[in-house]
Design a protein around this motif. Structure first.
Motif, PDB file in Angstrom:
ATOM      1  N   ARG A  64       3.727   1.739  -1.281  1.00  0.00           N
ATOM      2  CA  ARG A  64       4.299   1.976  -2.605  1.00  0.00           C
ATOM      3  C   ARG A  64       3.351   2.825  -3.459  1.00  0.00           C
ATOM      4  O   ARG A  64       3.795   3.708  -4.203  1.00  0.00           O
ATOM      5  CB  ARG A  64       4.589   0.632  -3.271  1.00  0.00           C
ATOM      6  CG  ARG A  64       5.253   0.729  -4.631  1.00  0.00           C
ATOM      7  CD  ARG A  64       5.750  -0.631  -5.084  1.00  0.00           C
ATOM      8  NE  ARG A  64       4.680  -1.607  -5.177  1.00  0.00           N
ATOM      9  CZ  ARG A  64       3.892  -1.735  -6.234  1.00  0.00           C
ATOM     10  NH1 ARG A  64       4.037  -0.930  -7.277  1.00  0.00           N
ATOM     11  NH2 ARG A  64       2.951  -2.654  -6.258  1.00  0.00           N
ATOM     12  N   ARG A  65       2.065   2.583  -3.357  1.00  0.00           N
ATOM     13  CA  ARG A  65       1.097   3.362  -4.139  1.00  0.00           C
ATOM     14  C   ARG A  65       0.775   4.697  -3.471  1.00  0.00           C
ATOM     15  O   ARG A  65       0.368   5.648  -4.156  1.00  0.00           O
ATOM     16  CB  ARG A  65      -0.166   2.529  -4.373  1.00  0.00           C
ATOM     17  CG  ARG A  65       0.008   1.503  -5.483  1.00  0.00           C
ATOM     18  CD  ARG A  65      -1.213   0.656  -5.690  1.00  0.00           C
ATOM     19  NE  ARG A  65      -1.366  -0.347  -4.642  1.00  0.00           N
ATOM     20  CZ  ARG A  65      -0.703  -1.498  -4.616  1.00  0.00           C
ATOM     21  NH1 ARG A  65       0.157  -1.786  -5.561  1.00  0.00           N
ATOM     22  NH2 ARG A  65      -0.900  -2.372  -3.640  1.00  0.00           N
ATOM     23  N   CYS A  95       0.845  -1.199   0.000  1.00  0.00           N
ATOM     24  CA  CYS A  95       0.000   0.000   0.000  1.00  0.00           C
ATOM     25  C   CYS A  95       0.885   1.255   0.000  1.00  0.00           C
ATOM     26  O   CYS A  95       0.612   2.213  -0.735  1.00  0.00           O
ATOM     27  CB  CYS A  95      -0.912  -0.013   1.225  1.00  0.00           C
ATOM     28  SG  CYS A  95      -1.975   1.445   1.391  1.00  0.00           S
ATOM     29  N   THR A 121       2.514  11.834  -9.894  1.00  0.00           N
ATOM     30  CA  THR A 121       1.314  11.324 -10.568  1.00  0.00           C
ATOM     31  C   THR A 121       1.357  11.700 -12.049  1.00  0.00           C
ATOM     32  O   THR A 121       1.887  12.740 -12.425  1.00  0.00           O
ATOM     33  CB  THR A 121       0.043  11.892  -9.932  1.00  0.00           C
ATOM     34  OG1 THR A 121       0.120  13.331  -9.918  1.00  0.00           O
ATOM     35  CG2 THR A 121      -0.128  11.388  -8.506  1.00  0.00           C
ATOM     36  N   PHE A 171      -5.806   4.794  -2.396  1.00  0.00           N
ATOM     37  CA  PHE A 171      -4.812   4.452  -1.383  1.00  0.00           C
ATOM     38  C   PHE A 171      -5.415   4.444   0.021  1.00  0.00           C
ATOM     39  O   PHE A 171      -5.022   3.642   0.869  1.00  0.00           O
ATOM     40  CB  PHE A 171      -3.620   5.410  -1.452  1.00  0.00           C
ATOM     41  CG  PHE A 171      -3.953   6.853  -1.213  1.00  0.00           C
ATOM     42  CD1 PHE A 171      -3.952   7.386   0.066  1.00  0.00           C
ATOM     43  CD2 PHE A 171      -4.284   7.688  -2.272  1.00  0.00           C
ATOM     44  CE1 PHE A 171      -4.260   8.713   0.294  1.00  0.00           C
ATOM     45  CE2 PHE A 171      -4.596   9.024  -2.060  1.00  0.00           C
ATOM     46  CZ  PHE A 171      -4.583   9.542  -0.767  1.00  0.00           C
TER      47      PHE A 171
END
Length: 462
Positions: free
Chosen positions: A188-189, A186, A222, A234
Motif C-alpha cells: 500500500r505504501r 507494505c 506523492t 518502503f
C-alpha cells in the motif's frame, strides 16, 4: 561515449570513476519498469502538449523495440552509460534520433529510479504473497492429515505438554499469515507514484501526474517532491518484513533439523531434499533446512545495510542511495528462493507418528493435566501443583511415568485422586480435552483449518 549530462564538463570522467559509479550490472533488472514508466511519461507529455502525439508515438514505438531486443538478448548494456535509465535513453536516441532527446523532459533520474524501484517491488510483493499463500495451503493439507498425530510440545526444548502435529504446523500458518498481511500493508505504501517530483523540486511544466498514476496502476501520487525522491522507507519496510519471513522459516527449519536427527527421529526428509557426506557413507543431512536457516542472516544484513545507508542522509537525493538496489534485490531474491524450496521440503517429509506419540508419553507431559484433575476435585491449584511435583519426583526415583503409578501410590500424594484419574491423564485425552479456541483438540484445530482456508482464498486473490 559522451555523457548525456556532460554539457558543463571539460574532460571525460576517469575510467575507474565510470566503473565505480556504474550500476548497470545490477539495475539492469529494472529495464522493463524503466521502459514502461517512460512510455507512460511520453504519453503524458503528449497529452499536456509538451511534445506532439507523433513524437510520443515514435518514442513509445522505439521503447517497445528496445524492450523486445533486451528480452531477446540482443542488447549489450554499456558501463559508460552508468545505469539502466541512461542506457535505455541512449539506445532510444540512437534508434529514433532527435525526438528521443525529448523523453527526459520534466523528469530526473531521481524520480525515475524511485518509480522503477517501486514498480519492481510492487510486483515482487505480489509474487512473494502468492508463494506464502501456497506454503500455507501446503501446511494446512499436511495438518488435516495429522489432526490426531500426538507429539510433545516443548518449552525450553524440554517436553512440556502433549499437542498434535496439526496444532504445531498451524502455529507456522499463523506466522506466515501475518507475513502476508505485512507484505500487503507494505505494498500500500509502495504503490504511490513519485514521477513528477523531478530532481527534488518538481517542474515548471504542467504535468498530469494523476494520468501517469492511472497508466501505471498506482493508487495515488506523492505529495512532497523532496520526500518522493529521497524516500526509501518502503525498501526498508520490505526488508524488515522479509527478515521476519526468514525468522519464521529459520525457526521452522531448526525444528526440521532437530526432528530429523536420530535423537528425535520424528520425521525423515525425502532423498530429493537431503544431501550426503563425502566421507561418511551413512549420513543423510538436512542441508536444505540448514541453508535456509543460514540465509536468514543475508536478509538481516540487507535490512541493516539499508538502514545504515539512509540514517545520515540530508534531503533530497544523494548518490549513497544507489546502494539501495543491491540490498533490496538480494533480500527479494533470497526470500523468494527460500520460500520456493521450503514448500516441497515439508510436502515430501515422512512423519513418524509412532515415535512422536512415544515421545509425547514420556517426560511427564501429562503432569499439568494431573494438576488440573486435582483442581476439579476441589484442590487449590497451588496445592495441586505441589502434589504433582512430589509425584513426579517419586516417579523419577521409581523409573515410572505418572500413569504407571498404582492408585494406592497416587493416593499417598492426595486422597482426592480416584480411579478416573487414569482417563484424565491419558495423553490422547490430555489433547482432546483442550477444546478452548486456539487449543490442540482435533475439533478446535479443524475449525482453525477451516477459517485459515477461507482466509487463504482471499490471499490468493491478492
Amino acid at each position: 561515449m559522451a555523457k548525456l549530462w556532460g554539457g558543463r564538463f571539460q574532460k571525460e570522467t576517469d575510467r575507474i570513476v565510470d566503473d565505480f559509479h556504474s550500476s548497470i550490472s545490477f539495475d539492469c533488472r529494472l529495464y522493463r519498469y524503466d521502459i514502461i514508466g517512460s512510455m507512460a511519461h511520453a504519453k503524458m507529455l503528449a497529452k499536456v502538449g509538451i511534445i506532439s502525439r507523433p513524437e510520443a508515438e515514435a518514442i513509445v514505438s522505439g521503447l517497445t523495440g528496445i524492450m523486445d531486443d533486451i528480452e531477446a538478448g540482443r542488447v549489450e548494456f554499456s558501463v559508460a552509460a552508468e545505469d539502466i535509465h541512461m542506457n535505455v535513453e541512449q539506445l532510444l536516441i540512437e534508434r529514433i534520433g532527435e525526438v528521443g532527446k525529448k523523453l527526459h523532459t520534466a523528469r530526473s533520474r531521481n524520480d525515475q529510479v524511485a518509480l522503477d524501484v517501486r514498480m519492481y517491488l510492487r510486483d515482487e510483493l505480489d509474487g512473494l504473497g502468492q508463494l506464502l499463500a501456497g506454503l500455507i495451503g501446503e501446511l494446512l493439507d499436511i495438518a488435516e492429515k495429522h489432526l490426531a498425530t500426538v507429539m510433545p510440545g516443548y518449552t525450553h526444548l524440554q517436553r512440556a505438554q502433549p499437542i498434535t502435529l496439526a496444532h504445531h504446523l498451524l502455529a507456522y500458518c499463523q506466522m506466515f499469515s501475518r507475513d502476508i498481511e505485512r507484505l500487503k500493508d507494505c505494498r500500500r505504501r509502495v504503490n504511490v507514484l513519485p514521477l513528477g517530483a523531478g530532481a527534488l523540486a518538481g517542474t515548471t511544466f504542467p504535468l498530469d501526474r494523476e494520468f501517469v498514476a492511472r497508466e501505471l496502476d498506482f493508487a495515488g501520487v506523492t505529495e512532497n517532491s523532496l520526500d518522493a525522491v529521497s524516500d526509501r522507507d518502503f525498501a526498508v519496510e520490505f526488508a524488515a518484513a522479509g527478515s521476519l519471513i526468514m525468522v519464521h522459516l529459520s525457526r521452522f527449519c531448526e525444528e526440521i533439523i532437530l526432528w530429523s536427527s536420530a535423537e528425535f527421529d520424528f520425521i525423515e526428509l525425502d532423498d530429493a531434499y537431503s544431501t550426503g557426506s563425502s566421507m561418511m557413507p551413512q549420513k543423510k543431512n538436512p542441508d536444505v533446512a540448514e541453508l535456509i536457516r543460514g540465509k536468514s542472516g543475508r536478509v538481516f544484513g540487507d535490512l541493516t545495510a539499508l538502514l545504515t545507508m539512509l540514517k545520515g542522509l540530508p534531503l533530497a537525493y544523494n548518490k549513497d542511495m544507489q546502494e539501495d538496489k543491491e540490498a533490496l534485490f538480494d533480500a527479494v531474491d533470497t526470500v523468494k528462493q527460500c520460500l520456493k524450496i521450503f514448500r516441497p521440503l515439508v510436502a515430501t517429509m515422512r512423519v513418524k507418528k509412532d515415535n512422536m506419540a512415544r515421545a509425547a508419553r514420556g517426560g511427564f507431559t501429562n503432569a499439568t493435566d494431573l494438576a488440573d484433575y486435582l483442581v476439579q476435585k476441589g484442590v487449590p491449584f497451588r496445592e495441586a501443583h505441589e502434589i504433582v511435583g512430589r509425584s513426579v519426583a517419586y516417579c523419577l526415583e521409581q523409573h515410572k511415568s505418572l500413569d504407571e503409578l498404582s492408585l494406592e501410590e497416587l493416593h499417598s500424594f492426595s486422597s482426592a485422586i480416584e480411579a478416573d484419574v487414569y482417563e484424565a491423564i491419558g495423553v490422547a485425552h490430555c489433547v482432546a480435552a483442550r477444546r478452548v479456541t486456539g487449543g490442540p483438540a482435533p475439533e478446535a484445530v479443524q475449525q482453525v483449518i477451516q477459517t485459515a482456508r477461507q482466509r487463504l482464498a482471499k490471499y490468493k486473490a491478492y
